[in-house]
Design a protein around this motif. Sequence first.
Motif, short mmCIF file in Angstrom:
data_model
loop_
_atom_site.label_atom_id
_atom_site.label_comp_id
_atom_site.label_asym_id
_atom_site.label_seq_id
_atom_site.Cartn_x
_atom_site.Cartn_y
_atom_site.Cartn_z
N GLY A 101 -11.76 51.44 22.17
CA GLY A 101 -11.90 52.36 21.05
C GLY A 101 -10.55 52.90 20.62
N GLY A 102 -10.41 53.15 19.31
CA GLY A 102 -9.14 53.57 18.74
C GLY A 102 -8.66 54.92 19.24
N ASP A 103 -9.50 55.72 19.85
CA ASP A 103 -8.99 56.97 20.42
C ASP A 103 -9.47 57.14 21.86
OD1 ASP A 103 -11.58 57.41 19.70
OD2 ASP A 103 -11.25 59.43 18.92
N ALA A 104 -9.29 56.05 22.61
CA ALA A 104 -9.63 56.09 24.04
C ALA A 104 -8.75 57.12 24.75
CB ALA A 104 -9.43 54.72 24.66
N TYR A 105 -9.22 57.58 25.89
CA TYR A 105 -8.44 58.49 26.75
C TYR A 105 -7.04 57.91 26.95
CZ TYR A 105 -7.10 60.93 31.04
OH TYR A 105 -6.44 61.67 31.98
N GLY A 106 -6.04 58.77 26.81
CA GLY A 106 -4.64 58.32 26.89
C GLY A 106 -4.31 57.57 28.17
N GLY A 107 -4.86 58.02 29.27
CA GLY A 107 -4.57 57.37 30.55
C GLY A 107 -5.18 55.98 30.63
N THR A 108 -6.33 55.81 29.99
CA THR A 108 -6.97 54.48 29.96
C THR A 108 -6.10 53.53 29.14
OG1 THR A 108 -9.15 55.50 30.09
CG2 THR A 108 -9.06 53.23 29.28
N TYR A 109 -5.63 54.05 27.99
CA TYR A 109 -4.77 53.24 27.13
C TYR A 109 -3.47 52.87 27.86
CZ TYR A 109 -2.11 51.70 23.12
OH TYR A 109 -1.35 50.95 22.26
N HIS A 123 -4.94 43.48 24.78
CA HIS A 123 -5.90 44.46 24.28
C HIS A 123 -5.75 44.63 22.78
CE1 HIS A 123 -2.25 46.86 24.69
NE2 HIS A 123 -2.76 47.66 23.77
N THR A 124 -6.85 45.06 22.15
CA THR A 124 -6.86 45.39 20.73
C THR A 124 -7.61 46.71 20.56
OG1 THR A 124 -7.07 43.04 20.23
CG2 THR A 124 -7.52 44.57 18.43
N PRO A 125 -6.95 47.73 20.00
CA PRO A 125 -7.69 48.94 19.65
C PRO A 125 -8.56 48.67 18.42
CG PRO A 125 -5.31 49.36 19.78
CD PRO A 125 -5.50 47.87 19.73
N ALA A 126 -9.78 49.18 18.41
CA ALA A 126 -10.68 48.96 17.27
C ALA A 126 -11.50 50.22 17.03
CB ALA A 126 -11.61 47.79 17.55
N ASP A 127 -11.97 50.36 15.80
CA ASP A 127 -12.84 51.47 15.46
C ASP A 127 -14.26 51.09 15.88
OD1 ASP A 127 -14.41 53.39 14.34
OD2 ASP A 127 -13.62 53.19 12.29
N VAL A 144 -14.24 42.59 27.92
CA VAL A 144 -14.74 43.97 27.97
C VAL A 144 -14.59 44.64 26.61
CG1 VAL A 144 -14.22 46.29 28.87
CG2 VAL A 144 -14.16 44.33 30.42
N ILE A 145 -15.65 45.33 26.17
CA ILE A 145 -15.46 46.37 25.16
C ILE A 145 -15.50 47.69 25.93
CG2 ILE A 145 -16.37 47.58 23.14
CD1 ILE A 145 -17.48 45.01 22.10
N TRP A 146 -14.44 48.48 25.74
CA TRP A 146 -14.31 49.75 26.45
C TRP A 146 -14.66 50.86 25.47
CZ3 TRP A 146 -12.68 50.22 31.60
CH2 TRP A 146 -12.56 51.54 32.05
N CYS A 147 -15.72 51.57 25.77
CA CYS A 147 -16.26 52.55 24.82
C CYS A 147 -16.29 53.93 25.46
CB CYS A 147 -17.68 52.11 24.46
SG CYS A 147 -18.65 53.29 23.54
N GLU A 148 -15.79 54.90 24.72
CA GLU A 148 -15.96 56.30 25.11
C GLU A 148 -16.81 56.93 24.03
OE1 GLU A 148 -12.50 58.91 25.74
OE2 GLU A 148 -11.55 57.12 26.54
N THR A 149 -17.77 57.70 24.40
CA THR A 149 -18.54 58.45 23.40
C THR A 149 -19.21 59.64 24.07
OG1 THR A 149 -20.28 58.35 21.72
CG2 THR A 149 -20.59 56.87 23.60
N PRO A 150 -18.96 60.86 23.62
CA PRO A 150 -17.98 61.24 22.61
C PRO A 150 -16.56 60.94 23.09
CG PRO A 150 -19.49 63.06 23.09
CD PRO A 150 -19.73 62.02 24.12
N THR A 151 -15.65 60.74 22.14
CA THR A 151 -14.28 60.42 22.52
C THR A 151 -13.46 61.68 22.79
OG1 THR A 151 -13.49 60.40 20.24
CG2 THR A 151 -14.24 58.30 21.17
N ASN A 152 -12.38 61.43 23.49
CA ASN A 152 -11.43 62.45 23.90
C ASN A 152 -10.14 62.19 23.14
OD1 ASN A 152 -9.84 64.19 25.35
ND2 ASN A 152 -9.75 62.94 27.19
N PRO A 153 -9.67 63.05 22.31
CA PRO A 153 -10.08 64.42 22.04
C PRO A 153 -10.78 64.58 20.68
CG PRO A 153 -7.82 64.14 21.32
CD PRO A 153 -8.32 62.78 21.75
N LEU A 154 -11.09 63.48 19.98
CA LEU A 154 -11.56 63.61 18.60
C LEU A 154 -13.09 63.71 18.47
CD1 LEU A 154 -9.01 61.22 16.83
CD2 LEU A 154 -8.99 63.70 16.91
#
Length: 382
Positions: A101-109, A123-127, A144-154
């Motif tokens: 996800g385009g706003d994944a946790y910074g540490g994950t990125y 890797h590719t960031p995507a919306d 892998v698709i790596w998904c956070e929901t809700p995202t941090n911090p947005l």
Amino acid sequence: MSDRLPGFNTRAIHAGQEPDPATGAVIVPVHLTTTYKQDGVGGLRGGYEYSRSANPTRTALQEALAALEQGTSGMAFASGLAAEDTLLRTVCEPGSHVVLGGDAYGGTYRLISKVLSRWGVEHTPADLNDADALRDAMRPTTRVIWCETPTNPLLNIADIALTADVAHDGGALLVVDNTFASPYLQQPLTLGADVVVHSTTKYLGGHSDVVGGALVTADAELGERLAFNQNAMGAVAGPFDAWLVLRGIKTLGVRMDRHQENAARIADFLLGRSDVASVLYPGLPHHPGHDIAARQMSGFGGMLSFRLLGGEEQALRVCERAKVFTLAESLGGVESLIEHPGRMTHASAAGSPLEVPADLVRLSIGIENVEDLLADLEQALG
Ligand SMILES: *Cc1c(COP(=O)(O)O)cnc(C)c1O
């Protein structure tokens, strides 16, 4: 108990946590031992031989985690990132590709872009809200698709069931980082996710006194591979850390109820402020992910961010003037925290596609009396 799945709070208090058969102790003991006496060579009592491989306190936590997420294998790690590293190096190999996800946790990125990249993982960031963009980001090598929901911090919301379909159509796994929602509000495995990741440092621990991580899956074969690597790579949770998380889990439901009750009040308060440009909280009807969140979560959680018309300068000032809200990184504890993601938690994403707005303030809403939290924000905003 009958075959019916016990309720969430009952599972939180009892799953994996039978009274100790030797003493009757109601609470699972902290088993501070590295090794276990064998009754003859290879004669293990209860399967324990060495505490990296298995420890009874950690086992209790792992069973509780699996029960809360409705999975079959739970694994407890030394941190959320240790869990993520073990997972990614189990399901990826050099040449594999990850969509995140385009706003994944910074540490994950950072783990993916700085560490696993050297190991040949791309890797590719995507919306994740844009199914077409997501499909476009997929490659034949995507594992892998790596998904956070809700995202941090947005606080963006992704549709877990839809994202699972895209992942599975492309032969990839869907991993959901469920740290923000906690299993009390959202159980991604029941929506099609293959693996759930937690930083148990946050809501599961709940008291800002332990760093830990977890993986849960309902796929037995994948669970075995992950458990093999948990032992082979060794980033396990220690017994006392496991005990602290287990204690935190018992009150997760009542804590989350209060976290989100307070968060809803604070979202309303911020909405009424003329110096606040926007309030990012999925519980607000105008939030773009509100309908999806209402469908896949049983509540909207205790995390909230807002943007200030006064830009970065005002954002920093609010963070520094708050008194009941403690200026600190991390989240999910009983005490309210305030932070500036651009300079603090997400500083490592500066200059990357995951950079966060400079006028953003993130709140982890605690369980204090909400009147005190509202008064504090009022004075901090000035
Ligand atoms: C904190 C956090 C992590 C990392 O967990 P650690 O326990 O700090 O290693 C991962 N994902 C999210 C969403 C987090 O908030």
